[in-house]
Design an enzyme around this catalytic site. Sequence first.
Site, PDB file in Angstrom:
ATOM      1  N   ASP A   1      -5.545   8.937 -41.735  1.00 33.31           N
ATOM      2  CA  ASP A   1      -6.480   9.954 -41.244  1.00 33.31           C
ATOM      3  C   ASP A   1      -7.731   9.268 -40.682  1.00 33.31           C
ATOM      4  OD1 ASP A   1      -8.221  12.025 -40.925  1.00 33.31           O
ATOM      5  OD2 ASP A   1      -8.039  12.787 -42.983  1.00 33.31           O
TER       6      ASP A   1
ATOM      7  N   CYS B   1       0.040  16.900 -39.158  1.00 38.56           N
ATOM      8  CA  CYS B   1      -0.951  16.164 -39.962  1.00 38.56           C
ATOM      9  C   CYS B   1      -1.686  17.182 -40.831  1.00 38.56           C
ATOM     10  CB  CYS B   1      -1.871  15.332 -39.079  1.00 38.56           C
ATOM     11  SG  CYS B   1      -2.842  16.267 -37.887  1.00 38.56           S
TER      12      CYS B   1
ATOM     13  N   CYS C   1      -6.607  15.579 -35.016  1.00 34.55           N
ATOM     14  CA  CYS C   1      -6.689  14.132 -34.725  1.00 34.55           C
ATOM     15  C   CYS C   1      -5.300  13.528 -34.486  1.00 34.55           C
ATOM     16  CB  CYS C   1      -7.392  13.388 -35.860  1.00 34.55           C
ATOM     17  SG  CYS C   1      -9.092  13.941 -36.167  1.00 34.55           S
ATOM     18  N   ARG C   2      -4.540  13.300 -35.564  1.00 39.15           N
ATOM     19  CA  ARG C   2      -3.302  12.528 -35.444  1.00 39.15           C
ATOM     20  C   ARG C   2      -2.177  13.282 -34.757  1.00 39.15           C
ATOM     21  NH1 ARG C   2      -3.078  11.307 -41.693  1.00 39.15           N
ATOM     22  NH2 ARG C   2      -4.091  13.347 -41.608  1.00 39.15           N
ATOM     23  N   SER C   3      -1.849  14.495 -35.241  1.00 38.76           N
ATOM     24  CA  SER C   3      -0.650  15.161 -34.682  1.00 38.76           C
ATOM     25  C   SER C   3      -0.830  15.604 -33.224  1.00 38.76           C
ATOM     26  CB  SER C   3      -0.157  16.305 -35.576  1.00 38.76           C
ATOM     27  OG  SER C   3      -1.112  17.324 -35.704  1.00 38.76           O
TER      28      SER C   3
ATOM     29  N   ASN D   1      -4.628  19.041 -37.801  1.00 42.95           N
ATOM     30  CA  ASN D   1      -4.107  19.289 -36.441  1.00 42.95           C
ATOM     31  C   ASN D   1      -5.177  19.140 -35.358  1.00 42.95           C
ATOM     32  OD1 ASN D   1      -2.521  21.997 -34.584  1.00 42.95           O
ATOM     33  ND2 ASN D   1      -1.993  19.845 -34.564  1.00 42.95           N
TER      34      ASN D   1
HETATM   35  P1  4NP Z   1      -5.971  15.129 -38.848  1.00 48.08           P
HETATM   36  O1  4NP Z   1      -7.441  14.703 -39.358  1.00 48.08           O
HETATM   37  O2  4NP Z   1      -5.234  15.586 -40.075  1.00 48.08           O
HETATM   38  O3  4NP Z   1      -5.427  13.868 -38.276  1.00 48.08           O
HETATM   39  O4  4NP Z   1      -6.177  16.223 -37.816  1.00 48.08           O
HETATM   40  C1  4NP Z   1      -8.276  15.581 -40.065  1.00 48.08           C
HETATM   41  C2  4NP Z   1      -8.989  16.543 -39.386  1.00 48.08           C
HETATM   42  C3  4NP Z   1      -9.838  17.383 -40.072  1.00 48.08           C
HETATM   43  C4  4NP Z   1      -9.963  17.256 -41.432  1.00 48.08           C
HETATM   44  C5  4NP Z   1      -9.243  16.303 -42.115  1.00 48.08           C
HETATM   45  C6  4NP Z   1      -8.384  15.459 -41.425  1.00 48.08           C
HETATM   46  N1  4NP Z   1     -10.865  18.113 -42.130  1.00 48.08           N
HETATM   47  O5  4NP Z   1     -11.042  17.898 -43.350  1.00 48.08           O
HETATM   48  O6  4NP Z   1     -11.440  19.026 -41.525  1.00 48.08           O
END
Ligand code: 4NP
Length: 155
Positions: free
Chosen positions: A124, A9, A14-16, A12
Amino acid sequence: MTKCVLFVCLGNICRSPTAEAVMRHIISQAGTTSQWLVDSCGTAGYHLGGAPDERAQAELAKHGITTMHRGRQLCKDDFKKFDYIFGMDEENFRNIKSLAPADNRAVLGLLGEYDKQGGKIIDDPYYGGEADFEEVYQKCLRCCQEFYRQASRDN
Ligand code: 4NP
Protein backbone atom coordinates in the site's frame (compact mmCIF):
# COMPACT_ATOMS: atom_id res chain seq x y z
CA MET A 1 -14.38 -15.65 -25.54
CA THR A 2 -13.98 -12.55 -23.38
CA LYS A 3 -11.43 -12.80 -20.59
CA CYS A 4 -12.55 -10.93 -17.48
CA VAL A 5 -10.07 -9.71 -14.86
CA LEU A 6 -10.69 -7.71 -11.70
CA PHE A 7 -7.93 -6.07 -9.64
CA VAL A 8 -8.67 -5.53 -5.95
CA CYS A 9 -6.95 -3.44 -3.26
CA LEU A 10 -8.20 -1.77 -0.08
CA GLY A 11 -9.30 1.71 -1.14
CA ASN A 12 -9.46 1.36 -4.95
CA ILE A 13 -7.62 4.65 -5.46
CA CYS A 14 -3.92 3.62 -5.62
CA ARG A 15 -2.88 0.05 -6.49
CA SER A 16 -5.87 -1.59 -8.20
CA PRO A 17 -6.75 1.35 -10.49
CA THR A 18 -3.05 1.46 -11.45
CA ALA A 19 -3.12 -2.24 -12.32
CA GLU A 20 -6.40 -1.76 -14.23
CA ALA A 21 -5.01 1.16 -16.27
CA VAL A 22 -1.75 -0.69 -16.99
CA MET A 23 -3.67 -3.81 -18.10
CA ARG A 24 -5.92 -1.71 -20.36
CA HIS A 25 -2.79 -0.16 -21.86
CA ILE A 26 -1.20 -3.56 -22.51
CA ILE A 27 -4.27 -4.96 -24.25
CA SER A 28 -4.77 -1.76 -26.22
CA GLN A 29 -1.16 -1.92 -27.46
CA ALA A 30 -1.69 -5.57 -28.37
CA GLY A 31 -4.92 -4.74 -30.25
CA THR A 32 -6.96 -7.15 -28.11
CA THR A 33 -9.19 -4.72 -26.19
CA SER A 34 -12.37 -6.33 -27.58
CA GLN A 35 -11.35 -9.67 -26.04
CA TRP A 36 -11.07 -8.36 -22.48
CA LEU A 37 -13.16 -6.99 -19.62
CA VAL A 38 -10.91 -5.19 -17.12
CA ASP A 39 -12.00 -3.48 -13.88
CA SER A 40 -10.84 -2.71 -10.36
CA CYS A 41 -12.43 -2.25 -6.94
CA GLY A 42 -11.66 -2.03 -3.23
CA THR A 43 -12.50 -4.32 -0.36
CA ALA A 44 -13.46 -1.17 1.59
CA GLY A 45 -15.94 1.50 0.57
CA TYR A 46 -13.88 4.55 1.62
CA HIS A 47 -13.69 6.16 -1.81
CA LEU A 48 -16.90 5.20 -3.60
CA GLY A 49 -17.29 7.19 -6.83
CA GLY A 50 -13.93 8.90 -6.31
CA ALA A 51 -11.16 9.31 -8.88
CA PRO A 52 -7.85 7.51 -8.34
CA ASP A 53 -5.32 9.22 -6.03
CA GLU A 54 -3.58 12.12 -7.79
CA ARG A 55 -0.18 10.53 -7.13
CA ALA A 56 -1.28 7.32 -8.86
CA GLN A 57 -2.63 9.37 -11.78
CA ALA A 58 0.64 11.33 -11.97
CA GLU A 59 2.67 8.11 -12.09
CA LEU A 60 0.46 6.72 -14.87
CA ALA A 61 0.69 10.03 -16.77
CA LYS A 62 4.51 9.77 -16.71
CA HIS A 63 4.03 6.66 -18.84
CA GLY A 64 1.39 8.14 -21.13
CA ILE A 65 -1.53 6.37 -19.42
CA THR A 66 -4.77 7.97 -18.24
CA THR A 67 -7.61 6.48 -16.19
CA MET A 68 -11.33 7.24 -16.04
CA HIS A 69 -11.92 4.77 -13.19
CA ARG A 70 -14.18 5.67 -10.28
CA GLY A 71 -13.99 3.89 -6.94
CA ARG A 72 -16.28 1.00 -6.14
CA GLN A 73 -16.40 -1.83 -3.63
CA LEU A 74 -16.03 -5.58 -4.26
CA CYS A 75 -19.42 -7.33 -4.30
CA LYS A 76 -20.73 -10.89 -4.61
CA ASP A 77 -21.70 -10.45 -8.28
CA ASP A 78 -18.03 -9.89 -9.12
CA PHE A 79 -17.37 -13.58 -8.49
CA LYS A 80 -19.85 -14.48 -11.24
CA LYS A 81 -18.70 -11.80 -13.67
CA PHE A 82 -14.90 -12.21 -13.54
CA ASP A 83 -12.64 -15.16 -14.44
CA TYR A 84 -9.67 -13.79 -12.47
CA ILE A 85 -9.77 -11.74 -9.26
CA PHE A 86 -6.38 -10.53 -8.04
CA GLY A 87 -5.61 -8.94 -4.68
CA MET A 88 -2.53 -6.86 -3.94
CA ASP A 89 -1.67 -8.03 -0.41
CA GLU A 90 -2.57 -10.79 2.04
CA GLU A 91 -5.28 -8.72 3.73
CA ASN A 92 -7.01 -8.05 0.39
CA PHE A 93 -6.72 -11.73 -0.43
CA ARG A 94 -8.30 -12.79 2.88
CA ASN A 95 -11.16 -10.34 2.35
CA ILE A 96 -11.70 -11.52 -1.23
CA LYS A 97 -11.85 -15.15 -0.10
CA SER A 98 -14.25 -14.37 2.73
CA LEU A 99 -16.72 -12.77 0.28
CA ALA A 100 -16.42 -15.57 -2.30
CA PRO A 101 -19.52 -17.76 -2.63
CA ALA A 102 -19.19 -21.48 -1.92
CA ASP A 103 -19.59 -22.26 -5.64
CA ASN A 104 -17.01 -19.68 -6.74
CA ARG A 105 -15.26 -20.54 -10.00
CA ALA A 106 -13.18 -17.40 -10.49
CA VAL A 107 -9.42 -17.80 -10.11
CA LEU A 108 -8.47 -15.95 -6.90
CA GLY A 109 -4.86 -14.93 -6.38
CA LEU A 110 -2.27 -12.25 -5.72
CA LEU A 111 -1.26 -10.17 -8.73
CA GLY A 112 2.32 -10.19 -7.42
CA GLU A 113 2.57 -13.93 -8.08
CA TYR A 114 3.20 -12.98 -11.71
CA ASP A 115 6.31 -10.92 -10.87
CA LYS A 116 9.32 -12.76 -12.26
CA GLN A 117 11.53 -10.59 -10.04
CA GLY A 118 9.83 -12.15 -6.98
CA GLY A 119 7.93 -10.59 -4.08
CA LYS A 120 4.25 -11.47 -4.09
CA ILE A 121 3.00 -8.43 -2.19
CA ILE A 122 2.20 -5.08 -3.79
CA ASP A 123 2.47 -2.77 -0.80
CA ASP A 124 0.00 0.00 0.00
CA PRO A 125 1.63 3.31 -1.09
CA TYR A 126 -1.09 5.55 0.42
CA TYR A 127 1.08 6.84 3.29
CA GLY A 128 4.23 6.79 1.16
CA GLY A 129 5.76 9.06 -1.44
CA GLU A 130 6.44 9.27 -5.16
CA ALA A 131 8.97 6.42 -5.07
CA ASP A 132 6.34 4.11 -3.60
CA PHE A 133 3.88 4.97 -6.36
CA GLU A 134 6.60 4.35 -8.93
CA GLU A 135 7.32 0.96 -7.38
CA VAL A 136 3.60 0.08 -7.50
CA TYR A 137 3.48 1.09 -11.18
CA GLN A 138 6.57 -0.92 -12.12
CA LYS A 139 5.41 -4.01 -10.26
CA CYS A 140 1.90 -3.80 -11.77
CA LEU A 141 3.51 -3.45 -15.21
CA ARG A 142 5.72 -6.53 -14.80
CA CYS A 143 2.85 -8.59 -13.38
CA CYS A 144 0.23 -7.53 -15.92
CA GLN A 145 2.63 -8.19 -18.80
CA GLU A 146 3.28 -11.71 -17.50
CA PHE A 147 -0.39 -12.36 -16.71
CA TYR A 148 -1.33 -11.14 -20.20
CA ARG A 149 1.27 -13.45 -21.75
CA GLN A 150 0.03 -16.48 -19.79
CA ALA A 151 -3.69 -15.76 -20.24
CA SER A 152 -3.20 -15.27 -24.01
CA ARG A 153 -1.23 -18.51 -24.25
CA ASP A 154 -3.83 -20.48 -22.27
CA ASN A 155 -6.51 -19.71 -24.83
P1 4NP B 1 -5.13 1.36 -2.16
O1 4NP B 1 -4.49 2.38 -1.09
O2 4NP B 1 -5.72 0.24 -1.35
O3 4NP B 1 -3.95 0.93 -2.96
O4 4NP B 1 -6.15 2.15 -2.96
C1 4NP B 1 -5.25 2.95 -0.05
C2 4NP B 1 -6.07 4.02 -0.32
C3 4NP B 1 -6.79 4.61 0.70
C4 4NP B 1 -6.68 4.12 1.97
C5 4NP B 1 -5.87 3.04 2.24
C6 4NP B 1 -5.15 2.45 1.21
N1 4NP B 1 -7.41 4.75 3.03
O5 4NP B 1 -7.20 4.35 4.19
O6 4NP B 1 -8.20 5.66 2.77
